[in-house]
Write an enzyme that holds these catalytic residues in place. Structure first.
Site, PDB file in Angstrom:
ATOM      1  N   GLN A 120      66.068 -45.290 -34.851  1.00  0.00           N
ATOM      2  CA  GLN A 120      66.742 -44.147 -35.454  1.00  0.00           C
ATOM      3  C   GLN A 120      66.001 -43.773 -36.721  1.00  0.00           C
ATOM      4  O   GLN A 120      65.667 -44.644 -37.525  1.00  0.00           O
ATOM      5  CB  GLN A 120      68.202 -44.497 -35.793  1.00  0.00           C
ATOM      6  CG  GLN A 120      68.986 -43.370 -36.438  1.00  0.00           C
ATOM      7  CD  GLN A 120      69.314 -42.260 -35.464  1.00  0.00           C
ATOM      8  OE1 GLN A 120      69.706 -42.521 -34.324  1.00  0.00           O
ATOM      9  NE2 GLN A 120      69.153 -41.006 -35.875  1.00  0.00           N
ATOM     10  N   GLY A 121      65.721 -42.499 -36.886  1.00  0.00           N
ATOM     11  CA  GLY A 121      65.002 -42.075 -38.084  1.00  0.00           C
ATOM     12  C   GLY A 121      65.306 -40.644 -38.434  1.00  0.00           C
ATOM     13  O   GLY A 121      66.256 -40.047 -37.916  1.00  0.00           O
ATOM     14  N   GLY A 122      64.503 -40.070 -39.319  1.00  0.00           N
ATOM     15  CA  GLY A 122      64.717 -38.714 -39.778  1.00  0.00           C
ATOM     16  C   GLY A 122      64.635 -37.695 -38.662  1.00  0.00           C
ATOM     17  O   GLY A 122      65.315 -36.674 -38.675  1.00  0.00           O
ATOM     18  N   PHE A 123      63.777 -37.944 -37.659  1.00  0.00           N
ATOM     19  CA  PHE A 123      63.628 -37.016 -36.535  1.00  0.00           C
ATOM     20  C   PHE A 123      64.838 -37.094 -35.617  1.00  0.00           C
ATOM     21  O   PHE A 123      65.300 -36.088 -35.098  1.00  0.00           O
ATOM     22  CB  PHE A 123      62.352 -37.345 -35.760  1.00  0.00           C
ATOM     23  CG  PHE A 123      62.093 -36.442 -34.583  1.00  0.00           C
ATOM     24  CD1 PHE A 123      61.382 -35.256 -34.746  1.00  0.00           C
ATOM     25  CD2 PHE A 123      62.545 -36.771 -33.321  1.00  0.00           C
ATOM     26  CE1 PHE A 123      61.146 -34.415 -33.671  1.00  0.00           C
ATOM     27  CE2 PHE A 123      62.313 -35.939 -32.237  1.00  0.00           C
ATOM     28  CZ  PHE A 123      61.608 -34.759 -32.413  1.00  0.00           C
ATOM     29  N   LYS A 152      62.160 -39.564 -27.514  1.00  0.00           N
ATOM     30  CA  LYS A 152      62.577 -39.189 -28.862  1.00  0.00           C
ATOM     31  C   LYS A 152      63.479 -37.961 -28.798  1.00  0.00           C
ATOM     32  O   LYS A 152      63.035 -36.903 -28.355  1.00  0.00           O
ATOM     33  CB  LYS A 152      61.349 -38.886 -29.732  1.00  0.00           C
ATOM     34  CG  LYS A 152      60.381 -40.038 -29.867  1.00  0.00           C
ATOM     35  CD  LYS A 152      59.038 -39.569 -30.403  1.00  0.00           C
ATOM     36  CE  LYS A 152      59.192 -38.738 -31.656  1.00  0.00           C
ATOM     37  NZ  LYS A 152      57.859 -38.280 -32.158  1.00  0.00           N
ATOM     38  N   ASP A 202      50.219 -37.558 -42.655  1.00  0.00           N
ATOM     39  CA  ASP A 202      51.231 -38.586 -42.892  1.00  0.00           C
ATOM     40  C   ASP A 202      50.731 -39.955 -42.449  1.00  0.00           C
ATOM     41  O   ASP A 202      51.442 -40.702 -41.761  1.00  0.00           O
ATOM     42  CB  ASP A 202      52.531 -38.232 -42.170  1.00  0.00           C
ATOM     43  CG  ASP A 202      53.759 -38.866 -42.826  1.00  0.00           C
ATOM     44  OD1 ASP A 202      53.651 -39.303 -43.997  1.00  0.00           O
ATOM     45  OD2 ASP A 202      54.821 -38.918 -42.176  1.00  0.00           O
TER      46      ASP A 202
END
Length: 441
Positions: free
Chosen positions: A143-146, A163, A261
């Site tokens: 789980q992340g920002g995207f 994703k 990045d």
């Protein structure tokens, strides 16, 4: 020394790995085949029918949608948002292990025939539901920002990471990142870049299906989350892999790409500790040097601690911004520390600044990751890596080396490192033999 790079630009499929490299595991060989390709090989009649259908449909096919515009034509891709230093799940899906890591439903091959580009599948929502079992929590691995990331398996046995972007109205910038990642990954192919298998862009659903890389992120290994210390030899190999990947993006594709990045949490490791650069949400096409352009003017994107200070000041983005981030990564590799360490005292808080100061004071050994042995080979490599990092971290971009040059220097460092290791092992063996002879006498 002889450069590992040819003097001409070529496609990703033509790009070779470093001689003497550990070959990729067998699991990745099967991933080169899409589900429809497998089906066609098993049934030559189906293959012939599909071939005829394809030729017939090509005459009446509608023009490509806006989502299939080229990198340079996409206005959404050209737009910029404010800087973001959050860590996104992205294609770092392999970094965490699911509770049902071997699970996964198979996608039916009958519907996967529509393609946006050769080898890139345009999935339907039904197919995504099948492989993730309606986004079962047991398949979730990150789980992340995207958004959320799930592990699944395609018909041909290929394990992938699915994703799924967030749907929040306040996450509009994720649409730009989604288009960026799709457009970038569909144009590149390199053993040190995460592979794109397909995507879905339907209504409020944005999904990317990418290669699953099982051994976590580089940052996790530097933090010893997986229970073992990554030795300096492995860290040097990772640095070379990353340098190869970025050199490819900068020099060996038709329209050079700036990743924007580069960081340890965006570098995934295979079972053999080969590195794969992931997460292309911030990627941007480089300036067209043939037209005399030297930079791209854009708002700043990236991650705090890795950002090029000249880019921050001028909003002028070039390939050398990736070189600066790579310099920070080199410091991270040898120190084991994160780029910003808030818990440390002020003079040690910015890792690259602290390490470079110690290096300039001829006290490089004090910055070596304490979990690494202070051997002659490690000490020699440490000094040379920090020297390269110092060049990459130059305040002005024209004083930084190219990524190709970084890769060449790292090759030389690894060669010297291995020779030093061999010499040390030989001396150790000789000493042990002499001791054994003395005891026998």
């Amino acid at each position: 020394m002889t450069s590992p790079y040819p003097p001409r630009r070529r496609s990703g499929s033509d790009y070779s790995r470093t001689p003497g490299r550990v070959p990729p595991s067998p699991g990745y060989a099967s991933s080169e085949l899409s589900t429809s390709t497998i089906s066609e090989r098993q049934n030559p009649v189906v293959a012939a029918a599909r071939s005829f259908t394809g030729m017939f449909a090509a005459c009446f096919a509608p023009p490509e949608s806006d989502n299939s515009r080229s990198l340079g034509d996409s206005e959404e891709f050209k737009s910029s948002s404010t800087a973001s230093n959050g860590s996104r799940a992205g294609s770092r899906a392999g970094s965490q292990r699911g509770r049902n890591s071997n699970g996964g439903m198979n996608i039916s091959s009958y519907n996967i025939v529509q393609r946006k580009e050769p080898g890139i599948v345009k999935f339907t929502m039904e197919e995504i539901f099948q492989v993730t079992r309606n986004f079962s929590p047991s398949f979730k691995i990150g789980q992340g920002g995207f958004g959320a990331v799930y592990k699944a398996k395609l018909l041909d046995g290929t394990v992938v990471a699915v994703k799924r972007a967030k749907k929040s109205l306040y996450e509009k910038h994720l649409g730009v990142e989604f288009q960026s990642e799709i457009q970038t990954l569909s144009k590149v192919e390199h053993l040190n870049l995460v592979k794109l298998y397909g995507y879905l862009d339907q209504g409020d659903e944005r999904i990317i299906v990418v290669e699953y890389v099982p051994n976590g992120t580089l940052r996790e290994h530097l933090d010893c989350i997986h229970g073992s210390v990554l030795d300096l030899a492995a860290r040097l190999d990772v640095a070379i892999d990353v340098a190869h990947a970025i050199t490819y993006l900068h020099m060996y594709i038709d329209h050079p790409i700036i990743h924007r990045d580069i960081k340890s949490s965006n570098i995934l490791l295979t079972e053999n500790f080969r590195a794969k650069v992931a997460d292309f949400g911030f990627a941007r096409q480089a300036a067209d040097s043939d037209s005399g352009m030297t930079h791209v003017s854009t708002q700043v994107k990236g991650t705090a601690g890795y950002l090029d200070p000249e880019y921050l000041k001028t909003y002028q983005l070039t390939e050398k911004s990736d070189v600066y981030s790579f310099g920070v990564l080199l410091v991270e590799l040898v120190t084991g520390r994160r780029p910003i360490e808030p818990k440390f005292e002020l003079k040690e808080r910015i890792t690259a600044k602290w390490a470079m100061k110690r290096f300039m004071e001829d006290d490089a050994i004090s910055v070596l990751d304490p979990r690494l042995d202070q051997t002659a080979a490690n000490t020699l490599a440490l000094h040379k890596i920090l020297e390269l990092a110092l060049q990459c971290l130059a305040p002005r971009r024209q004083n930084r080396p190219s990524m190709k040059r970084c890769a060449e220097i790292l090759w030389s460092i690894r060669k010297d490192f291995r020779e030093q290791l061999s010499a040390s092992n030989f001396r150790s063996f000789s000493t042990s033999s002499q001791r054994s002879s003395s005891l026998r006498e």
